[in-house]
Write a protein that holds these residues in place. Structure first.
Motif: not given
Length: 113
Positions: A39-42, A72-81, A92-95, A107-109
């Protein structure tokens, strides 16, 4: 939902990552490595330096750093979507940590159980 560690999945993840980079920064990455561990994508990536970033860095470095944080915040939101809509994953979360000097990003998903 877990993602299998396969070359096909890594290729899809790489394409989605670069697509978001191109949308936000105008260019893809120079180097991108993807690791899948249940469940971890790096993602380890080296980015291209955008001309507007160089200009801001030289003239208003504090603003350049703030722009990097916000992007970076925008990237995390769009990547999650993108991961949820295109691949059907439940995130669950993108760090994300980005170093503006070296242009490296990690980037850790973490996928939901």
């Amino acid at each position: 939902m877990y993602l299998l560690d396969s070359s096909e999945n890594k290729k899809k993840l790489t394409q989605h990552y670069n697509e978001i980079c191109k949308q936000l920064f105008g260019a893809g990455t120079i180097l991108l490595k993807v690791d899948i561990d249940e469940r971890y994508l790096t993602f380890r990536s080296k980015h291209r330096r955008a001309p507007h970033s160089l200009a801001l860095e030289g003239e208003v470095p504090a603003l350049k750093r703030e722009v990097d944080v916000q992007m970076s915040q925008i990237f995390k939101k769009r990547f999650t979507e993108k991961l949820e809509q295109e691949l059907g994953l439940k995130v669950e979360v993108v760090l994300r940590d980005y170093d503006y000097v070296s242009q490296w990003a990690f980037t850790e998903v973490i996928l939901a159980e």
